[in-house]
Every structure is written in C-alpha cells, then in structure tokens.
Motif scaffolding. Structure first.
Motif, mmCIF file in Angstrom:
data_model
loop_
_atom_site.group_PDB
_atom_site.id
_atom_site.type_symbol
_atom_site.label_atom_id
_atom_site.label_comp_id
_atom_site.label_asym_id
_atom_site.label_seq_id
_atom_site.Cartn_x
_atom_site.Cartn_y
_atom_site.Cartn_z
ATOM 1 N N SER A 61 0.844 -1.198 0.000
ATOM 2 C CA SER A 61 0.000 0.000 0.000
ATOM 3 C C SER A 61 0.873 1.240 0.000
ATOM 4 O O SER A 61 1.878 1.289 0.709
ATOM 5 N N THR A 216 5.461 2.796 13.133
ATOM 6 C CA THR A 216 4.583 2.418 14.234
ATOM 7 C C THR A 216 5.033 3.009 15.569
ATOM 8 O O THR A 216 4.214 3.550 16.317
ATOM 9 N N SER A 217 6.327 2.945 15.863
ATOM 10 C CA SER A 217 6.794 3.433 17.158
ATOM 11 C C SER A 217 6.553 4.940 17.301
ATOM 12 O O SER A 217 6.154 5.424 18.367
ATOM 13 N N THR A 238 -4.777 7.956 13.229
ATOM 14 C CA THR A 238 -3.418 7.432 13.084
ATOM 15 C C THR A 238 -3.289 6.550 11.852
ATOM 16 O O THR A 238 -4.238 5.882 11.449
ATOM 17 N N GLU A 239 -2.102 6.583 11.291
ATOM 18 C CA GLU A 239 -1.765 5.656 10.215
ATOM 19 C C GLU A 239 -0.329 5.182 10.447
ATOM 20 O O GLU A 239 0.616 5.944 10.333
ATOM 21 N N ARG A 240 -0.222 3.894 10.790
ATOM 22 C CA ARG A 240 1.096 3.316 11.088
ATOM 23 C C ARG A 240 1.658 2.662 9.830
ATOM 24 O O ARG A 240 0.972 1.879 9.190
ATOM 25 N N GLY A 242 4.397 0.756 10.058
ATOM 26 C CA GLY A 242 5.210 -0.380 10.465
ATOM 27 C C GLY A 242 6.683 -0.010 10.390
ATOM 28 O O GLY A 242 7.035 1.112 10.022
ATOM 29 N N GLY A 243 7.545 -0.947 10.752
ATOM 30 C CA GLY A 243 8.980 -0.723 10.634
ATOM 31 C C GLY A 243 9.475 0.365 11.550
ATOM 32 O O GLY A 243 8.769 0.840 12.431
ATOM 33 N N THR A 244 10.708 0.761 11.323
ATOM 34 C CA THR A 244 11.328 1.742 12.209
ATOM 35 C C THR A 244 11.940 2.884 11.433
ATOM 36 O O THR A 244 12.453 3.823 12.008
ATOM 37 N N ASP B 2 5.971 -5.157 14.528
ATOM 38 C CA ASP B 2 5.146 -3.964 14.631
ATOM 39 C C ASP B 2 3.791 -4.147 13.970
ATOM 40 O O ASP B 2 3.690 -4.700 12.886
ATOM 41 N N ALA B 3 2.794 -3.623 14.634
ATOM 42 C CA ALA B 3 1.468 -3.624 14.031
ATOM 43 C C ALA B 3 1.310 -2.413 13.126
ATOM 44 O O ALA B 3 1.924 -1.376 13.346
ATOM 45 N N VAL B 4 0.473 -2.547 12.114
ATOM 46 C CA VAL B 4 0.018 -1.381 11.361
ATOM 47 C C VAL B 4 -1.483 -1.227 11.665
ATOM 48 O O VAL B 4 -2.023 -1.939 12.498
ATOM 49 N N ASP B 5 -2.145 -0.268 11.015
ATOM 50 C CA ASP B 5 -3.566 -0.049 11.273
ATOM 51 C C ASP B 5 -4.437 -0.773 10.264
ATOM 52 O O ASP B 5 -3.974 -1.159 9.198
ATOM 53 N N ASN B 7 -6.257 0.568 8.300
ATOM 54 C CA ASN B 7 -6.150 1.298 7.024
ATOM 55 C C ASN B 7 -5.384 0.479 5.996
ATOM 56 O O ASN B 7 -5.704 0.470 4.816
ATOM 57 N N ALA B 8 -4.312 -0.156 6.488
ATOM 58 C CA ALA B 8 -3.356 -0.813 5.593
ATOM 59 C C ALA B 8 -4.005 -1.961 4.821
ATOM 60 O O ALA B 8 -3.530 -2.328 3.760
ATOM 61 N N GLY B 38 -10.375 0.956 10.675
ATOM 62 C CA GLY B 38 -9.114 1.650 10.401
ATOM 63 C C GLY B 38 -8.224 1.811 11.621
ATOM 64 O O GLY B 38 -7.030 2.061 11.499
ATOM 65 N N ARG B 45 2.368 -9.583 8.454
ATOM 66 C CA ARG B 45 3.477 -10.426 7.986
ATOM 67 C C ARG B 45 3.417 -11.842 8.503
ATOM 68 O O ARG B 45 4.302 -12.636 8.256
#
Lengths: 247, 81
Positions: A61, A216-217, A238-240, A242-244, B2-5, B7-8, B38, B45
């Motif tokens: 995405s 995300t962090s 919010t829109e995460r 992921g990753g760093t 890590d989590a995403v939202d 939305n993804a 969302g 993963r």
C-alpha cells in the motif's frame, strides 16, 4: 482486464507512469495516469501489485501524495530489504505500466468540512498523506489553521522540502531533525516527546483534529502523548507504516 | 513485530466485503471495545493477516490467501457494521 473497472468494486487496473522525480536520495515521487480514476480524498492510499516473470506476486500500500483533482502521485521511500519499493524508486521510468487498485480508505481522510484546527504529525515518509491534506486545503481555499510537525533524521531526508519551506497562509511548519542537524539549525533536534508537543501542538481546548502518520513506534508515542494531554482519542487519527525507518 | 492499522488492509477488506470497510465499526468479542476498522491493530506479515483488538489484543479477524481464495475468520468479533 483493463478498462472494465466496475463502480463500487475495487479492481486492479493498469496505470501509466507519467513522471518519476527525486525528493531525496532514497525517495521518489511517481506521477501516474490512471484511466477511469474515480477521484480520491486527501489521505487515501492505493495498493500496488508487482508480478515477476515466475508469477510471484507482491502487493504493497502507498499513500497518495497528490490532492484530489490532481493526477495520482505516489511518494515512495526505498527500503533496502523491500520487495516492491526498490523497483518503484530505482527501475520505474516514464511510460512504464504499473498495476494498481484504489482509492482505498475512509478513516485517515480529511475534507475541509471536517474543520480543525489541524495538527499534522509526520515521521519520515509519513508526511505523504499529510502533504495531500495540505494541498487539498490550499486548493479548496480552506482557511482552517494548520500546524505541521515533521520529524526526519537529517535535513537531506526531508521530503517536499521546497514546498514545505513556502507554506500557504495559515500553515505553520515545524521540523525536528533527530540524527544530525546542520550548523545553526533553527528547528528542533530531538525525537518528538511530550515537551516538544506541548510547545507545538494546539491546546486541547481548541478541539483540534490530529493526523499522525509514520513508523509504528513514532505513531504510538505521539498519539499516546496527545491523548494524555487531553486530545479525545476520536480526534487523533493514526496511520502506522510499520517498521522503524525514517524518523 | 510492529502492528500497522486497519487502514493498511483497506484493499483486502474491500475485496472480501465488497465495500469500503475502514470506517465500519468492529466490536471486540472479548472486551467489548468498539473501534473503526481503520483503528484496529493489523499484523500483516504472519502467514496471513491477523487483526487484533487494540485494547485487549484479542484476535478479531484472520485472512489467509490460498491461491485465488481468501479464507476469512471473524470469530473474535461480536459485531461488524
């Protein structure tokens, strides 16, 4: 099959690359011609699908960087271990085709009637959907006051730097550089924390609307701090990613 | 990881449910927390996509793609919509 997208259904379609431009050493903006594009809202994203010669498919995405009414543009950061982004940033050329579906998402979007004041908080490439919101605000003549706090590693990592250096009336932009700052740097020089947010964020009493996007962090730390300082959770979108990477 | 939202996975959800889902409210079957899709925590993963409650971590939805089919498990949800 191209050109048979049904309204209401999300179908894959071929988009043509109009231009690829460099934003930073690792970030490119890809402008696309998408036939039958139904239009998008600021903050939405698309899915991109790549299929290799063995039939292996990878989907990712990407946030839309352009405002509604502008050609679809995606700003993509190259991730060294990425399956999709290195192709988009390094290989893609004007005239190439790309498989895409969208626009997607209704949660992390902003329309002028949603009001403000707006607090936009970006970590790294999290700036992308917020840039769409900024451009949408300007193109619609909205006067909603905006504060944008943008966290990057170094000045060279700042995406849309030229554009952000010349904000529209009513938009205040604050940068923080977390890893390295040039001599005489006038901005902030640390990770976004409660003290920094207390200086930059609208007071909760103004009922601001916050959009937080990034790794995300970053998103977790920033959104929790905002809620602790009195922002209602439903006013913090919010829109995460992921990753760093990137902040 | 890590989590995403939620939305993804807006695209995946649209594919499965046939409409835009990220503003639809999902209610956790374990703790009763109601959130827009969302806002849910997504672990994309894993072998498949796992959606968890951001409050109590309960697994709400699981999507696994096998060839051209998507297997959907909504057991953790008390309500959706």
């Amino acid at each position: 099959m191209a050109g048979t997208a049904l309204r209401g259904r999300l179908t894959w379609q071929a988009a043509k690359v109009l231009a690829v431009s460099a934003e930073t050493a690792t970030v490119r903006t890809v402008t696309l011609d998408v036939p039958d594009w139904p239009g998008h809202q600021a903050g939405q994203h698309v899915d991109i699908r790549l299929t290799d010669e063995d039939g292996y498919v990878a989907e990712r995405s990407y946030s839309i960087a352009s405002a509604p009414g502008e050609p679809v543009a995606l700003t993509v950061e190259r991730l060294d271990d990425g399956e999709v982004s290195p192709y988009l940033t390094d290989e893609l050329r004007a005239g190439d085709e790309l498989e895409l579906r969208g626009p997607i998402g209704g949660y992390f979007v902003w329309e002028p009637e949603d009001g403000g004041p707006l607090l936009l908080l970006a970590g790294g490439s999290g700036i992308v959907p917020l840039r769409s919101i900024l451009r949408h605000r300007e193109r619609t003549g909205s006067t909603v006051p905006v504060r944008l706090l943008y966290s990057s590693r170094t000045l060279d990592d700042v995406i849309y730097r030229g554009e952000l250096d010349n904000p529209a009336a009513g938009v205040e932009i604050f940068h923080t550089l977390t890893r390295h700052q040039p001599p005489g740097w006038p901005g902030y020089a640390r990770r976004v924390d409660a003290t920094l947010l207390a200086e930059v964020a609208w007071p909760a009493g103004l009922m601001p609307l916050a959009y937080v996007c990034g790794p995300t962090s970053f998103v977790e730390a920033v959104s929790q701090t905002l809620v602790q300082s009195g922002y209602p959770p439903q006013r913090v979108k919010t829109e995460r990613f992921g990753g760093t990477g990137g902040t | 990881m890590d989590a995403v939202d939620g939305n993804a996975i807006g695209g995946l959800l649209h594919e499965v449910f046939g409409s835009e889902m990220t503003t639809t409210v999902g209610v956790c079957g374990a703790c009763g927390t109601a959130r827009q899709v969302g806002e849910l925590a997504v672990y994309a993963r894993a072998p498949g996509t796992v959606v968890r409650c951001p409050s109590c971590d309960n697994v709400l939805m699981v999507f696994v793609k096998i060839h051209d089919r998507t297997c959907v498990d909504l057991m953790g949800l008390a309500a959706l919509g």
